[in-house]
Design a protein around this motif. Structure first.
Motif, short mmCIF file in Angstrom:
data_model
loop_
_atom_site.label_atom_id
_atom_site.label_comp_id
_atom_site.label_asym_id
_atom_site.label_seq_id
_atom_site.Cartn_x
_atom_site.Cartn_y
_atom_site.Cartn_z
N PHE A 37 42.72 36.02 44.85
CA PHE A 37 42.36 36.74 43.64
C PHE A 37 43.17 38.03 43.57
O PHE A 37 43.78 38.46 44.56
CB PHE A 37 40.85 37.03 43.57
CG PHE A 37 40.33 37.91 44.67
CD1 PHE A 37 40.21 39.29 44.47
CD2 PHE A 37 39.92 37.38 45.89
CE1 PHE A 37 39.70 40.10 45.47
CE2 PHE A 37 39.42 38.19 46.88
CZ PHE A 37 39.32 39.56 46.69
N TYR A 39 42.95 42.08 41.81
CA TYR A 39 42.12 43.05 41.07
C TYR A 39 42.87 44.37 40.95
O TYR A 39 43.77 44.68 41.74
CB TYR A 39 40.76 43.23 41.75
CG TYR A 39 40.79 43.91 43.10
CD1 TYR A 39 40.64 45.30 43.21
CD2 TYR A 39 40.90 43.18 44.29
CE1 TYR A 39 40.63 45.93 44.44
CE2 TYR A 39 40.88 43.79 45.52
CZ TYR A 39 40.75 45.17 45.59
OH TYR A 39 40.75 45.79 46.81
N ILE A 48 38.77 42.31 38.26
CA ILE A 48 39.52 41.11 38.66
C ILE A 48 40.15 40.49 37.42
O ILE A 48 39.49 40.32 36.40
CB ILE A 48 38.59 40.11 39.34
CG1 ILE A 48 37.99 40.71 40.63
CG2 ILE A 48 39.31 38.80 39.67
CD1 ILE A 48 36.94 39.84 41.29
N TYR A 50 42.44 37.66 38.11
CA TYR A 50 42.76 36.28 38.50
C TYR A 50 41.88 35.93 39.70
O TYR A 50 41.69 36.74 40.62
CB TYR A 50 44.23 36.11 38.89
CG TYR A 50 44.50 34.74 39.49
CD1 TYR A 50 44.68 33.64 38.67
CD2 TYR A 50 44.52 34.55 40.88
CE1 TYR A 50 44.87 32.38 39.21
CE2 TYR A 50 44.72 33.30 41.43
CZ TYR A 50 44.89 32.21 40.58
OH TYR A 50 45.07 30.96 41.12
N VAL A 51 41.35 34.72 39.71
CA VAL A 51 40.56 34.25 40.84
C VAL A 51 40.79 32.74 40.97
O VAL A 51 40.84 32.02 39.98
CB VAL A 51 39.06 34.57 40.64
CG1 VAL A 51 38.49 33.89 39.42
CG2 VAL A 51 38.25 34.18 41.86
N TYR A 64 33.96 30.03 36.00
CA TYR A 64 34.38 31.43 36.09
C TYR A 64 33.33 32.34 35.48
O TYR A 64 33.08 33.46 35.96
CB TYR A 64 35.73 31.60 35.39
CG TYR A 64 36.24 33.02 35.38
CD1 TYR A 64 36.66 33.62 36.56
CD2 TYR A 64 36.31 33.75 34.19
CE1 TYR A 64 37.13 34.93 36.55
CE2 TYR A 64 36.77 35.05 34.18
CZ TYR A 64 37.18 35.64 35.37
OH TYR A 64 37.64 36.93 35.37
#
Length: 449
Positions: A37, A39, A48, A50-51, A64
């Motif tokens: 991810f 952040y 954040i 992207y995960v 998500y």
């Protein structure tokens, strides 16, 4: 597009190790073990943007949106509340010294499940001046559980060591290093040296415990294959006095016969050994006179007869108190007891430290002297004992002069190499009969060649 090094030839025909431009697909990222991810590094909480799917799975989330509702879509929301301050401080401290950080923490799962992760992050500022943390996390819950068990086992060893006052050691033979567990200095009043090592219920709560039984067969097999030692010994303290302990250890060897590990312990047996020695000594002594009793004397004499101490000869004296019955009957047992104690002390003063002085029973005593052979020394000892003044305290005023107790001695001197206590006793008893017939304060000597 992402710039990276491809290990094998890629679809664009590049060669191994060449830097090329290629797209990193979601499929590629999803196949990397652990969660990924990113952040923001410059806002509170770390938003954040992207995960990866693995992160969602670590939280038990299917979507998500579900993840965002749990974490508020922030890094700090991912971290268990009890770990947040520590993690924030550790990351801040590490980033001051570089652009990477490594922390461990529990995830803030809504179901309360304890999931530990190892977090490795990199601080990056992009072309637009935005600061980010790129992070990968790995589930280390099983590792943390094992580590806690290990720490608990170490604490258990330390607590048992404290309670038992034992000392445990573990030596790496190859590295020539070792660890000692236990307060060696408190027991021996000095620092350890290499040579030293070569049911009560406490509460009202009902107990219902799930017990885990640890299989020790593997360790038992290891010990059986090693060189095991188990013996009672003593180590000197700072003053040179012996401190008793039970030494137990085993050495493990490698395939070519070289020692690789030496593990053992020094069990605290000092108080027990001293108590046993005191009790053993009391059991060997006559309660009235303080000299050896019959059983202890016979055991010591038989042991001496089988040793080198008697290789050149020995002597046994049987000592009888003259007029003892008249003294005991006419002046009472206290006076008789005093006579016996004074004679025992007299014999002890006039014999050597290693000689055996014993009360065989009643008014009969025995003296055994290893190495005392025919000659002037033997004659001098017999004369000194039979004619000596043993009483240090005055006798009762109304005791007649001819009733004053004295001692008669039947002695045997032996130069044979094979003889028993019974052999010596029989000959000495015959000599004592001769001495008693000769009057008071007499000594008769026989030889056994």
């Amino acid at each position: 597009m992402t710039v990276f090094h491809r290990v094998t030839e890629g679809k664009l025909g590049s060669h191994d190790g060449c830097t090329i431009e290629d797209e990193v697909s979601q499929e590629f990222l999803d196949r990397i073990p652990g969660g990924l991810f990113r952040y923001r590094a410059d806002d509170e909480g770390g938003t954040i943007d992207y995960v990866s799917r693995d992160v969602l799975e670590l939280f038990g989330c299917a979507t998500y949106e579900e993840f965002c509702s749990i974490t508020d879509n922030s890094f700090i929301g991912m971290v268990h509340p009890n770990d947040r301050q520590r993690v924030t401080e550790e990351i801040t401290s590490q980033i001051k010294c570089g652009n990477t950080d490594a922390v461990t923490y529990r995830l803030n799962r809504p179901d309360g499940a304890e999931v530990w992760v190892d977090d490795r992050g990199r601080y990056v500022v992009d072309d637009e001046g935005q600061a980010w943390f790129y992070v990968t996390i790995i589930d280390i819950t099983e590792k943390m559980s094992y580590q806690r068990k290990l720490e608990r086992a170490e604490e258990r060893v330390e607590m048992l060591t404290v309670l038992s006052r034992d000392v445990i050691f573990d030596i790496d033979c190859q590295a020539q290093t070792g660890e000692i567990f236990g307060d060696f200095e408190a027991r021996f009043n000095r620092e350890p040296q290499s040579d030293d090592l070569i049911l009560q219920k406490r509460c009202d709560k009902e107990c219902s415990i799930d017990l885990e039984v640890h299989d020790i067969e593997r360790i038992r097999d290891i010990v059986a294959q090693g060189d095991f030692i188990d013996m009672e010994t003593s180590l000197p303290n700072a003053e040179g006095d012996p401190i008793w302990c039970r030494y137990q250890s085993f050495v493990l060897f490698n395939g070519v016969g070289c020692p690789v590990r030496h593990v053992g312990r020094l069990l605290d047996t000092h108080d027990m050994v001293m108590r046993e020695a005191t009790l053993r000594k009391k059991a060997e002594l006559d309660g009235l006179t303080g000299v050896f009793n019959r059983e202890a004397a016979m055991a010591r004499i038989e042991k001496a007869l089988a040793s080198e101490d008697c290789s050149h000869g020995c002597s046994l004296f049987l000592v009888d108190v003259d007029n003892f019955k008249q003294v005991n009957d006419g002046f009472g047992h206290p006076e008789g007891d005093r006579v016996l104690k004074e004679i025992a002390a007299f014999l002890g003063r006039n014999m050597r430290k290693d000689d055996v002085v014993a009360r065989l029973g009643g008014d009969e005593f025995a003296v055994f002297a290893a190495g005392l052979v025919p000659g002037p020394a033997l004659e001098r000892v017999l004369a000194q004992l039979s004619g000596g003044i043993y009483a240090r305290n005055p006798r009762p005023a109304d005791m007649p002069e001819d009733l004053q107790p004295s001692i008669s001695i039947g002695a045997v001197v032996c130069t044979r190499t094979s003889v028993t206590f019974d052999d010596l006793y029989q000959v000495a008893d015959e000599a004592l009969y001769v001495a008693k017939r000769g009057g008071k304060s007499q000594a008769a000597l026989r030889r056994l060649d």
